[in-house]
Design an enzyme around this catalytic site. Structure first.
Site, short mmCIF file in Angstrom:
data_model
loop_
_atom_site.label_atom_id
_atom_site.label_comp_id
_atom_site.label_asym_id
_atom_site.label_seq_id
_atom_site.Cartn_x
_atom_site.Cartn_y
_atom_site.Cartn_z
N GLU A 92 0.82 -1.21 0.00
CA GLU A 92 0.00 0.00 0.00
C GLU A 92 0.86 1.26 0.00
O GLU A 92 0.49 2.28 -0.60
CB GLU A 92 -0.95 -0.01 1.20
CG GLU A 92 -2.07 -1.07 1.10
CD GLU A 92 -1.63 -2.49 1.42
OE1 GLU A 92 -0.50 -2.67 1.91
OE2 GLU A 92 -2.41 -3.43 1.18
N HIS B 39 -11.93 -5.86 8.09
CA HIS B 39 -12.72 -5.54 6.90
C HIS B 39 -13.88 -4.63 7.28
O HIS B 39 -14.92 -4.62 6.61
CB HIS B 39 -13.27 -6.78 6.22
CG HIS B 39 -12.25 -7.79 5.83
ND1 HIS B 39 -11.82 -8.77 6.69
CD2 HIS B 39 -11.55 -7.95 4.68
CE1 HIS B 39 -10.90 -9.51 6.08
NE2 HIS B 39 -10.72 -9.04 4.87
C1 LIG Z 1 -2.20 -5.04 4.29
C2 LIG Z 1 -3.17 -5.85 3.51
N1 LIG Z 1 -3.38 -5.54 2.21
C3 LIG Z 1 -4.29 -6.23 1.49
C4 LIG Z 1 -4.99 -7.27 2.03
C5 LIG Z 1 -6.06 -8.02 1.22
N2 LIG Z 1 -5.61 -9.37 0.88
C6 LIG Z 1 -5.92 -10.42 1.66
S1 LIG Z 1 -5.21 -11.85 1.09
C7 LIG Z 1 -4.51 -11.05 -0.23
C8 LIG Z 1 -3.65 -11.82 -1.19
C9 LIG Z 1 -2.46 -12.45 -0.54
O1 LIG Z 1 -1.79 -13.26 -1.44
P1 LIG Z 1 -0.59 -14.21 -1.01
O2 LIG Z 1 0.32 -13.44 -0.11
O3 LIG Z 1 0.00 -14.78 -2.22
O4 LIG Z 1 -1.24 -15.32 -0.09
P2 LIG Z 1 -2.25 -16.48 -0.52
O5 LIG Z 1 -3.63 -15.95 -0.34
O6 LIG Z 1 -1.96 -16.86 -1.90
O7 LIG Z 1 -2.01 -17.60 0.44
C10 LIG Z 1 -4.84 -9.70 -0.23
C11 LIG Z 1 -4.40 -8.71 -1.22
C12 LIG Z 1 -4.72 -7.56 3.39
N3 LIG Z 1 -5.33 -8.57 4.02
N4 LIG Z 1 -3.80 -6.85 4.09
#
Ligand SMILES: Cc1ncc(C[n+]2csc(CCOP(=O)(O)OP(=O)(O)O)c2C)c(N)n1
Ligand SMILES: Cc1ncc(C[n+]2csc(CCOP(=O)(O)OP(=O)(O)O)c2C)c(N)n1
Ligand SMILES: [Mg+2]
Ligand SMILES: [Mg+2]
Lengths: 337, 408, 337, 408
Positions: free
Chosen positions: C60, C129
């Site tokens: 972010e 959220h």
């Molecule tokens: C600081 C923050 N930014 C955005 C999100 C929204 N978000 C939740 S899971 C995710 C994707 C994460 O992907 P990855 O690290 O590859 O983990 P995976 O879900 O594939 O296990 C996002 C963008 C969040 N939870 N926290």
């Protein structure tokens, strides 16, 4: 009793706690070998060793994040953010993590850490060495936010903060480090050595978090202030001759509402003062609290004095800083209202 | 200068409607990557950040230097743990669809990583997980009923209804409270490990993060702190190829691998087959031993594939081919371990089918029990009083007043 | 006139501006190919190409920091933070950089960017959220902070925000995306199609930043609200039968003080409402403003309703959310006072 | 397991009282590092992140592949620019001591980096500097009087008294407004470069950061974004060995170099002698050309030494040996370039002394002129009205009221 500056009192609080509790560790940018740019941790590394007091990489999120991990392990980290203006990179770790860990884990993990930072202006530090971000912490449930105004409180409150089992944001008004500053920047500075609150007991003692203190009893109007503004408010009372009751809040969350309420009900008038920008500053919360609890006792609108809603300027510092003249005006308006 | 600049935006090879294509994923032969001594100079093993350590070969045999870290019984136990995790996911996914809770996230296809890792660490060590390491708890025999109660936010929920489903916490099981904010835990793990070193303890920490989340800044903070203080921590990156709808190329950029991120910090960085239970265990052991021997951090990229949707709020059909999961060249971790055990004569297809039924029954029984304590919208849940507790150690006056105002 | 949900209105505002101005670029996590987890940018990449609308790495601070650089170059970036709860890593870039760039460079560089983020609770989203962090932005000079409450405003204000030459924090109450939500969670949801403010003109139009709107004229008490709480306040007025004047503030900074002042001077009573935690919430600023300007007109203490001072809980959502019952109670208290 | 963990805290070789020791700094011979083509595969030049590109040898000759990017006249101009920067620093340091302003920061010993870099970019390109790149402005002939007026916060101050001294801003001179918050500019530079690429422009960006500040998270954000979008940006790390009182080992941790940080991102990463004007120019040119040809970002670590105190608020005697600066093995950039020009017959000691006097006089004249517009505490400064302007494009009602309250 020994006389200490606020810096010495803070240093002493660290030393007392590091001596008493091997779980207290101290780190931050330049705090190890050098002892901090304001010297608040000077001598600690030599005395307690490199693994109890050490220099950190310049990454405020890392400093607070690592401290949270250490606190979860069982240590009591005390970290320094070099200037409050640099706390924002750590804001997520403070707000989303430290503040919520106990709640979200139902007490399975806790984050008893202290985040110290020099705050406030009056040193020609410009936009990035002058800010007062307390309201950004008081809005966050789970944090305690405190601002001492003198050496005695600084030591007692820092010890209380280190012993506290919740995360504490510990804001140190840097303009007070070496002596009380009442906003009369044109006058020579008095050192703490000449101030009764520069008398600081040796060893461990605490000043309870959550308790304010009346610094000047008065009957005409209640002034709610903290940090540097306590001294400015006292000067304004003196300068205007208005019999103000000046309350040093010391802790902003949790707030000593009883003390405030009793005073305003007595005086019927109230002025709140802080250095931070006015809009959405902690003064707004104070006004709202007083309005709610003392509505029927108020004889005039509650006055609110703070920094203007601009970034902190460099050259115009004394036009920006809410000094005794502006606070005095507010006192007069409160008396007229 | 005539040349005009233009923006490069990485794209996955294939999008919905296309034919899944993983031909670009270079997969070394099982057993081909050497196992260095744990006190190796990191500069000498930079190549390990660009390869994939694998133990199980196509024939289901364990081969090479990294083989042999587990007995047949341990492997069998590992198989059942993974099956339990999968059965659990299936049940809870269904429960969410039935409206018994608000949200769920599976780890389908990634079971080997958390399950085998757990077996490489000791009681007292601490994991700082993300939301896809439920296997850490299940492999440590954390009660399924408690997990489900958390998911249901029912009156047995250890987290008192406060947390989103699956954001478990269990200090006793070396499982740090999961945060909804990505990556924050990565540097916290380093801090925990530093604390252990400060106290001259013997316990080590493990940090967990997803491929997409390595882009977050706390990933960097963690690497800086881990590298500076040589913290006893294992830094796990679970590269399951996707971050919600975003393929791993967006987070990875021009670098070959996520493991390579560690090289710039002088941290030994390995890449391993996350769908190979044996490889996961052996590589984890290696890293944990380094940490335990005060040799500092290790970064591991686990190569795997997120076979299911990101969460119950997601439908991957919108951004990747439906059959991409089947095309994933590293296969399924349960099938692969099962085949290995069958191949070496420690297991049979029949016993597998039977075990599946047993585990399903076990999980179903746990679910039934959990539901006696209520589900999200059914039955008295955690009390409203609880909503005001644990904000601070003791209830401050303003929260007492608010609780009263709320009528409690 | 076309009917749109708030999501469609936001999407349309993007499209209108991307069409009108080639300098408008849109990015954020999952906003490119997929079109955003709430679909607010769906179709934009296909229509305007990958260099105008693209997926960002999950960072972010990087998203906002890069946007500041783009804005300094001359573009008009509109970025999405996936949930307001995830804005904290970007807080330093917003507060120390975007908000101060014009000031510190005396207008040499500016940061005309829009940071959009879904905000607020009511979706069983738990602690991460559901948050409403507006007060953390209203305290920061140099930012404009806005919160639309319906599709018509969402489109008009987003266009105004993109055209604005200052950084705008654009908070989208996610509980309103698909229909007005008045806090009666036990009742079926009405879609925007059945609401007059779901009528959204095609093409470009603006709703001026800095202007509030009376949503219900009344004479008994003024309710100051924004976002989801506008609908809750309307429901509370209806449920209690109290003739409340409900003001939708729409923009928090700069605030439409005139509108507020005129209304409170007329009614003599005031209740402020928001979803965010009470202490140091934007409600405190509203109380302070009303107290200062309408002191002599106030017949009762100003009521303040907000989220409790705890992290946002999951299962206890409807006990946490300040619904029509709690707002109704506050209205009644304001009438008694 | 008996072994106890312990915390590793890096320490510099020497502390005050000790003998400066740079024997650990490996310095390759000038001319020994090859110059690859700008479109080289980054994977092929990883060794450049661990070496030091140098052009000037001990004899003052320019040698090797990287030599020859500048004419003798250009070199002479560069020498004078560096002398001007140094004279400026000396004057302003003195002015601060005389109370004419609140604060000052020098770039003593680091002049070559900004001065030579500026000559490798074009008008229209944009730097995102830190507080030690005043040379970028001076090399671009930004008026000294304006710089000094900013330092004095006087009524000619282009920043209207709002900024701390030396936090200059000049869009016209490709110099982005300096922030007091470390590292934020690094990713902003990447964003600016992305914008240039989005607009199919030809302009490139340059980001600047100190060794200590690479620990900040925005450094990571910048690398992630630059690598993903192949942004046309040069990422400069000025490693002057110190971050206030903290030696570079704390930020660098276990990695060999700061340049190595780029490797994990697949970004070509070079290390160069920052006290060698010729090397700085040649390496900058290489990186700028890569950016301009849409080949993406380059990371450069400039190896140098902060010869003076961190700022006027600092006294380095408390944390490093007093004579450490003299022991610095890469010498002084001005002396080295002067020697080179003398060696090749383009300059003499006499002309150098004379030039010194001329430049001093020029700087003094600028100072006198600047002071006619006032100094911080002397003379009417920027107006209080100005304090309320530029918070927003137009003054909003609440600021108008506040300005009135302030009496303006
Ligand atoms: C600081 C923050 N930014 C955005 C999100 C929204 N978000 C939740 S899971 C995710 C994707 C994460 O992907 P990855 O690290 O590859 O983990 P995976 O879900 O594939 O296990 C996002 C963008 C969040 N939870 N926290
Ligand atoms: C976010 C932030 N944290 C801390 C500081 C305080 N600070 C100012 S300069 C500095 C040291 C920077 O060192 P380095 O990056 O090596 O640059 P150098 O001063 O050596 O040029 C620190 C810690 C700051 N300005 N901003
Ligand atoms: Mg992933
Ligand atoms: Mg440095």
């Amino acid at each position: 009793m020994p006389r200490m500056t606020m810096i010495e009192a803070i240093r002493d609080a660290h030393a007392v706690m590091m001596e008493a509790n091997p779980d207290v560790v101290v780190f931050g940018e330049d705090v190890g070998y050098f002892g901090g740019v304001f010297r608040c941790t000077a001598g600690l590394q030599e005395r307690f060793g490199k693994s109890r007091c050490f220099d950190a990489p310049i990454n405020e999120s890392g400093i607070v994040g690592a401290a949270i991990g250490m606190a979860a392990y069982g240590l009591r980290p005390v970290v320094e953010i070099q200037f409050a203006d640099y706390v924002y990179p750590a804001y997520d770790q403070i707000v989303s993590e430290a503040a919520r860990l106990r709640y979200r884990s139902a007490g399975d993990f806790t984050a008893p850490l202290v985040v110290r930072m020099p705050t406030g202006g009056g040193i020609f530090g410009g936009q990035t060495h002058s800010q007062s971000p307390e309201a950004l912490f008081t809005h966050v449930s789970g944090l305690k936010t405190v601002v001492p105004s003198n050496p005695y409180d600084a030591k007692g409150m820092l010890i209380a903060a280190i012993e506290d089992n919740d995360p504490v944001i510990f804001l140190e008004p840097k303009r007070l480090y070496n002596g009380p500053f009442d906003g009369h920047h044109e006058r020579p500075v008095t050192p703490w050595a000449k101030h009764p609150l520069g008398e600081v007991p040796e060893g461990r003692y605490t000043v309870a978090l959550g308790k304010g203190e009346v610094r000047r009893a008065g009957s005409a109007v209640t002034v709610l202030a903290y940090g540097t503004m306590v001294h400015v408010a006292l000067a304004a009372a003196e300068d205007t001759g208005i019999d103000a009751e000046v309350i040093d809040l010391r802790t902003l969350v949790p707030l000593d509402v009883e003390l405030i309420e009793a005073s305003v009900k007595k005086t019927g008038r109230c002025v709140v003062v802080h250095e931070a920008t006015i809009t959405s500053g902690f003064g707004a919360e104070l006004v709202a609290t007083v309005e709610e609890r003392c509505f029927y006792h108020l004889e005039a609108p509650i006055g609110r004095v703070g920094g203007w809603d601009t970034p902190y300027p460099h050259a115009q510092e004394w036009n920006y800083f809410p000094g005794p003249a502006r606070v005095g005006e507010a006192l007069k308006r409160a008396m007229e209202g | 200068m005539d040349l005009k600049l233009s923006l490069h935006v990485p794209e996955p090879e294939v999008r919905p409607g296309g034919r899944p294509d993983f031909s670009g994923v270079k997969i070394p032969k099982a057993g081909s990557v050497k196992r260095p001594p744990v006190d190796v100079d990191p500069a000498e093993i930079r190549d390990l950040a660009y390869s994939i350590i694998r133990v199980l070969n196509r024939e289901g045999r364990a081969v090479g230097d990294w083989a042999g870290s587990l007995t047949d019984e341990e492997l069998l136990a590992g198989l059942k743990t993974m099956m339990r995790v999968r059965a659990f996911d299936r049940r809870m996914l269904m429960a969410q669809r039935q409206g018994k809770t608000s949200f769920y996230m599976q780890c389908l296809g990634e079971e080997a990583i958390a399950c085998a890792f757990r077996k490489a660490i000791e009681a007292g060590d601490m994991n700082f997980p993300t939301y896809r390491q439920a296997g850490l708890l299940i492999a440590d025999d954390y009660p399924l009923v408690d997990m489900m109660s958390q998911i249901y936010s029912n009156r047995r929920d250890p987290l008192k209804g406060r947390q989103l489903p699956i954001l478990y916490s269990s200090k006793d099981h070396g499982f740090f409270s999961i945060s909804g904010n990505l990556a924050t835990q990565f540097v916290q793990a380093v801090g925990w490990a530093m604390a252990s070193a400060i106290k001259n303890d013997t316990r080590v920490a493990a940090a967990w993060i997803g491929d997409g989340s390595t882009a977050e800044s706390d990933f960097h903070a963690a690497l800086v702190f881990a590298s500076t203080y040589k913290a006893p921590v294992v830094l796990n990156v679970v590269n399951n190829q996707w971050a919600i709808s975003t393929f791993q190329g967006i987070a990875r950029g021009g670098s070959g691998t996520f493991a390579a991120r560690g090289l710039g910090f002088g941290i030994p960085s390995l890449r391993a087959d996350g769908n190979d239970y044996l490889a996961v265990h052996a590589v984890s052991k290696w890293a944990v031993e380094r940490a335990r021997r005060n040799l500092g951090p290790t970064l591991i990229e686990w190569v795997t594939y997120r076979a299911a949707a990101h969460s119950t709020s997601d439908d991957p059909a919108a951004y990747r081919p439906k059959d991409e999961s089947d095309a994933w060249p590293l296969g399924d971790p349960i099938t692969r371990l099962k085949n290995h055990l069958v191949t070496i004569g420690a297991w049979t297809e029949e016993r597998h089918v039977q075990a599946e039924a047993e585990i399903d029954a076990e999980v179903l029984a746990a679910q039934r029990e959990a539901e006696t304590f209520g589900t999200l919208h059914d039955g008295p849940g955690p009390s409203v009083r609880d909503m005001f507790e644990d904000v601070y150690e003791t209830l401050p006056p303003h929260l007492r007043r608010q609780r009263q105002e709320a009528g409690y």
